[in-house]
Write an enzyme that holds these catalytic residues in place. Sequence first.
Site, PDB file in Angstrom:
ATOM      1  N   SER A   1     112.332  40.871  -5.588  1.00  0.00           N
ATOM      2  CA  SER A   1     113.633  41.289  -5.934  1.00  0.00           C
ATOM      3  C   SER A   1     114.570  41.458  -5.018  1.00  0.00           C
ATOM      4  CB  SER A   1     113.360  42.817  -6.613  1.00  0.00           C
ATOM      5  OG  SER A   1     113.140  43.698  -5.652  1.00  0.00           O
ATOM      6  N   LYS A   2     115.607  41.872  -4.918  1.00  0.00           N
ATOM      7  CA  LYS A   2     116.917  41.913  -4.153  1.00  0.00           C
ATOM      8  C   LYS A   2     116.357  42.746  -2.848  1.00  0.00           C
ATOM      9  CE  LYS A   2     121.150  40.932  -5.116  1.00  0.00           C
ATOM     10  NZ  LYS A   2     120.835  39.202  -4.823  1.00  0.00           N
ATOM     11  N   ARG A   3     115.623  43.871  -3.216  1.00  0.00           N
ATOM     12  CA  ARG A   3     115.310  44.628  -1.649  1.00  0.00           C
ATOM     13  C   ARG A   3     114.471  43.797  -0.710  1.00  0.00           C
ATOM     14  NH1 ARG A   3     110.331  47.104  -2.748  1.00  0.00           N
ATOM     15  NH2 ARG A   3     109.433  46.704  -4.662  1.00  0.00           N
TER      16      ARG A   3
END
Length: 468
Positions: A240-242
């Site tokens: 994911s983005k993180r």
Amino acid sequence: MSDRPVVTRIAPSPTGAMHIGTARTALFNWLYARHTGGKFLLRIEDTDRERSTQDAVQVIFDGLAWLGLEADEAPVFQASRADRHTLAVEAMLARGSAYRDYMSPDELEAERALARTEGRVVRSPWRDLSPNDAPDRPFVVRLKAPAEGETLIDDQVKGAVRFQNKDLDDLILLRTDGTPTYNLAVVVDDHEMGVTHVIRGDDHLNNAARQTLIYQGLGWTPPVWAHLPLIHGPDGAKLSKRHGAQAVSEFADMGYLPEAMRNYLAKLGWGHGDDEIFTDEQAVAWFDIKDVVGAPARLDWAKLNHLNNHYIRQAEPARLADLVARVHQSRDWPLRDGDMARLAQAIPFVRDGAKTTLELADATVFVLKHRPLELPAKALELLTPETRERFVRLRDTLAAAPTWDVPALEASNRAFAEREGVGLGKIGPALRAVLSGGSPAPDLAGALVALGKDESLGRLDDALSLNS
Ligand code: GLU
């Protein structure tokens, strides 16, 4: 099936970004097609008309082009093939493997509730009713799927996966407005594109069972299936983005080279012994879907950086200069005539430590600076009267240097220091500061060669003409 040439495909939905998982799927399909001497095709699954903008489609074209994974034929647009999908359903109706379901919304709701309490899937009474009794009202067309037995997916990665047919409902093929549904479109398109191997993310494994039933309903042979485990973040959670980046364009913007990405992505879920670094030719020669591992692969930034550094050290300086120039421009650094040549000349001296082209840009700022350089206070402090006098003599030595390369300049600098009766430490830091204006720069001889003789002497002259 085995005597037909292999045809693989990537079938992305244009959703605005190209996920790194899609890139890896594309790579595996491309590798398998190349390995077998087959074809690699592209289908844009653009039936979601709201999300499928021309921009989103372009993102996929750009992503594949950047990765060097271009398809062997013009792309197929799924939405343009609705007529073919409808025709296939008509054939199924004629074969008796599909039926028109006239259940009203209320009837469907009631059947759903009943199915839930009875612990079974929804079954429409129209499965077994005669079409002659059809009321005059909207209908959907459903697949008449076998209610018993099992559907076996003999997956090249997952092994044998069995689905109980009683758990699979009669899939809708055409909606009340006559539009085809997703699984139907995939089957018709794959069949008509001649796809022999469907290699895709394992989030589609359940669809493989449903699609197999549609193949059977059409009297067609299903393709060979291979479902790839997803890519996870370094911590094992879904990417994911993180985790830093997930879109292909983000990796490009972060300064990764496409060949490094190909090598890295190939290693995500597949490998050839302990080989970490391999060429496209080697990957093509070695790749087999059967060797893909079933467990999720984890993104490992350190490995990616290591590979990228390797490919940065291998790349043509002129190509890197072009990439690095774009980074400088994106940072609003105005480029002058001759800067490309300056970059290309400097890159071999600064690239060994660079993990990305962004770092390569940081490391090349010093060659792009304009004379006279602004010297930071620290550099000015190093320019003591004694050092300035010494630099006048150094300038003469450098101007007389017969060859301008690292070994010659290293030797000449060492000899100069000896003549002056000082260590190189008395000369190096001040000279580097004068040459680089305080920006990162390679070792002394590297900096001199990266700048070239004229520019080096010019920068030294500028420093010597400063009022002390
Ligand atoms: N369009 C699907 C996706 O982007 C892929 C379908 C397939 O590969 O069969 O996930």
